[in-house]
Design a protein around this motif. Sequence first.
Motif, mmCIF file in Angstrom:
data_model
loop_
_atom_site.group_PDB
_atom_site.id
_atom_site.type_symbol
_atom_site.label_atom_id
_atom_site.label_comp_id
_atom_site.label_asym_id
_atom_site.label_seq_id
_atom_site.Cartn_x
_atom_site.Cartn_y
_atom_site.Cartn_z
ATOM 1 N N MET A 1 11.447 -11.422 -1.138
ATOM 2 C CA MET A 1 11.425 -9.981 -1.064
ATOM 3 C C MET A 1 10.361 -9.419 -2.005
ATOM 4 O O MET A 1 9.695 -8.446 -1.659
ATOM 5 N N ALA A 2 10.215 -10.046 -3.148
ATOM 6 C CA ALA A 2 9.223 -9.570 -4.110
ATOM 7 C C ALA A 2 7.805 -9.707 -3.560
ATOM 8 O O ALA A 2 6.962 -8.836 -3.805
ATOM 9 N N VAL A 3 7.554 -10.752 -2.803
ATOM 10 C CA VAL A 3 6.215 -10.956 -2.238
ATOM 11 C C VAL A 3 5.910 -9.874 -1.211
ATOM 12 O O VAL A 3 4.820 -9.281 -1.219
ATOM 13 N N ILE A 4 6.859 -9.572 -0.350
ATOM 14 C CA ILE A 4 6.645 -8.542 0.673
ATOM 15 C C ILE A 4 6.456 -7.181 0.012
ATOM 16 O O ILE A 4 5.574 -6.402 0.400
ATOM 17 N N SER A 5 7.266 -6.885 -0.981
ATOM 18 C CA SER A 5 7.134 -5.612 -1.695
ATOM 19 C C SER A 5 5.786 -5.517 -2.405
ATOM 20 O O SER A 5 5.159 -4.448 -2.413
ATOM 21 N N ALA A 6 5.346 -6.623 -2.985
ATOM 22 C CA ALA A 6 4.051 -6.632 -3.664
ATOM 23 C C ALA A 6 2.910 -6.440 -2.674
ATOM 24 O O ALA A 6 1.947 -5.707 -2.961
ATOM 25 N N VAL A 7 3.009 -7.054 -1.510
ATOM 26 C CA VAL A 7 1.976 -6.884 -0.487
ATOM 27 C C VAL A 7 1.905 -5.420 -0.061
ATOM 28 O O VAL A 7 0.823 -4.833 0.033
ATOM 29 N N ALA A 8 3.069 -4.803 0.185
ATOM 30 C CA ALA A 8 3.087 -3.390 0.585
ATOM 31 C C ALA A 8 2.528 -2.500 -0.527
ATOM 32 O O ALA A 8 1.752 -1.571 -0.260
ATOM 33 N N ALA A 9 2.883 -2.792 -1.766
ATOM 34 C CA ALA A 9 2.384 -1.983 -2.886
ATOM 35 C C ALA A 9 0.879 -2.149 -3.071
ATOM 36 O O ALA A 9 0.169 -1.164 -3.319
ATOM 37 N N LEU A 10 0.379 -3.365 -2.929
ATOM 38 C CA LEU A 10 -1.063 -3.585 -3.059
ATOM 39 C C LEU A 10 -1.833 -2.936 -1.916
ATOM 40 O O LEU A 10 -2.942 -2.407 -2.128
ATOM 41 N N GLU A 11 -1.268 -2.956 -0.723
ATOM 42 C CA GLU A 11 -1.908 -2.252 0.392
ATOM 43 C C GLU A 11 -1.911 -0.744 0.146
ATOM 44 O O GLU A 11 -2.887 -0.056 0.467
ATOM 45 N N ALA A 12 -0.840 -0.232 -0.447
ATOM 46 C CA ALA A 12 -0.783 1.196 -0.772
ATOM 47 C C ALA A 12 -1.833 1.548 -1.822
ATOM 48 O O ALA A 12 -2.489 2.594 -1.724
ATOM 49 N N VAL A 13 -2.009 0.684 -2.808
ATOM 50 C CA VAL A 13 -3.038 0.918 -3.829
ATOM 51 C C VAL A 13 -4.426 0.884 -3.192
ATOM 52 O O VAL A 13 -5.291 1.715 -3.511
ATOM 53 N N ALA A 14 -4.647 -0.059 -2.278
ATOM 54 C CA ALA A 14 -5.943 -0.137 -1.600
ATOM 55 C C ALA A 14 -6.222 1.133 -0.800
ATOM 56 O O ALA A 14 -7.347 1.644 -0.795
ATOM 57 N N LEU A 15 -5.197 1.656 -0.134
ATOM 58 C CA LEU A 15 -5.376 2.906 0.605
ATOM 59 C C LEU A 15 -5.636 4.071 -0.337
ATOM 60 O O LEU A 15 -6.421 4.976 -0.025
ATOM 61 N N LEU A 16 -4.984 4.060 -1.486
ATOM 62 C CA LEU A 16 -5.205 5.119 -2.472
ATOM 63 C C LEU A 16 -6.638 5.071 -3.019
ATOM 64 O O LEU A 16 -7.280 6.114 -3.191
ATOM 65 N N VAL A 17 -7.130 3.873 -3.256
ATOM 66 C CA VAL A 17 -8.516 3.718 -3.707
ATOM 67 C C VAL A 17 -9.483 4.177 -2.614
ATOM 68 O O VAL A 17 -10.463 4.882 -2.889
ATOM 69 N N ALA A 18 -9.192 3.814 -1.369
ATOM 70 C CA ALA A 18 -10.037 4.250 -0.254
ATOM 71 C C ALA A 18 -10.015 5.768 -0.123
ATOM 72 O O ALA A 18 -11.054 6.392 0.141
ATOM 73 N N ALA A 19 -8.852 6.372 -0.317
ATOM 74 C CA ALA A 19 -8.753 7.833 -0.252
ATOM 75 C C ALA A 19 -9.549 8.476 -1.381
ATOM 76 O O ALA A 19 -10.209 9.499 -1.166
ATOM 77 N N GLY A 20 -9.502 7.897 -2.570
ATOM 78 C CA GLY A 20 -10.283 8.415 -3.685
ATOM 79 C C GLY A 20 -11.773 8.330 -3.424
ATOM 80 O O GLY A 20 -12.522 9.279 -3.681
ATOM 81 N N TRP A 21 -12.214 7.188 -2.890
ATOM 82 C CA TRP A 21 -13.617 7.030 -2.551
ATOM 83 C C TRP A 21 -14.026 8.015 -1.458
ATOM 84 O O TRP A 21 -15.090 8.633 -1.522
#
Length: 126
Positions: A1-21
């Motif tokens: 469960m921790a791996v799936i949650s981490a993947v979702a959180a890292l994808e969310a961070v990547a989208l946040l970085v893309a939105a900032g850019w």
Amino acid sequence: MAVISAVAALEAVALLVAAGWYALQLLTGAPVLSFWGAVFTLGLLLAFSAWLFAVGHFLFRGYRWPRAGALVAQLFALTIGFPTLTGGYPLAGLAMLVPAAVAIVLLFDKRVIAYASRVGGSPPAL
């Protein structure tokens, strides 16, 4: 469960970085076809990032409903990752495909299904 949650959180961070850019490019006057269309795209990036943060958080806490959201997000990542991989950006494509594939496989693991059996429930009537 921790791996799936981490993947979702890292994808969310990547989208946040893309939105900032994307916002930085929009503010510095990069040419766009439609200004309001670009603002709408920025809003979509921010909304999807917030949604993925919520999915990762509630999946980690053991709720059942985020499993469907995590699956949909990973299918979107696969849909974007394959053309990226074959379009000449192999590292970016693999960065999308590998975590998505791992998360999809783990979403159907018996231990994850057993852990994610908690429901929201309602408080007692009286």
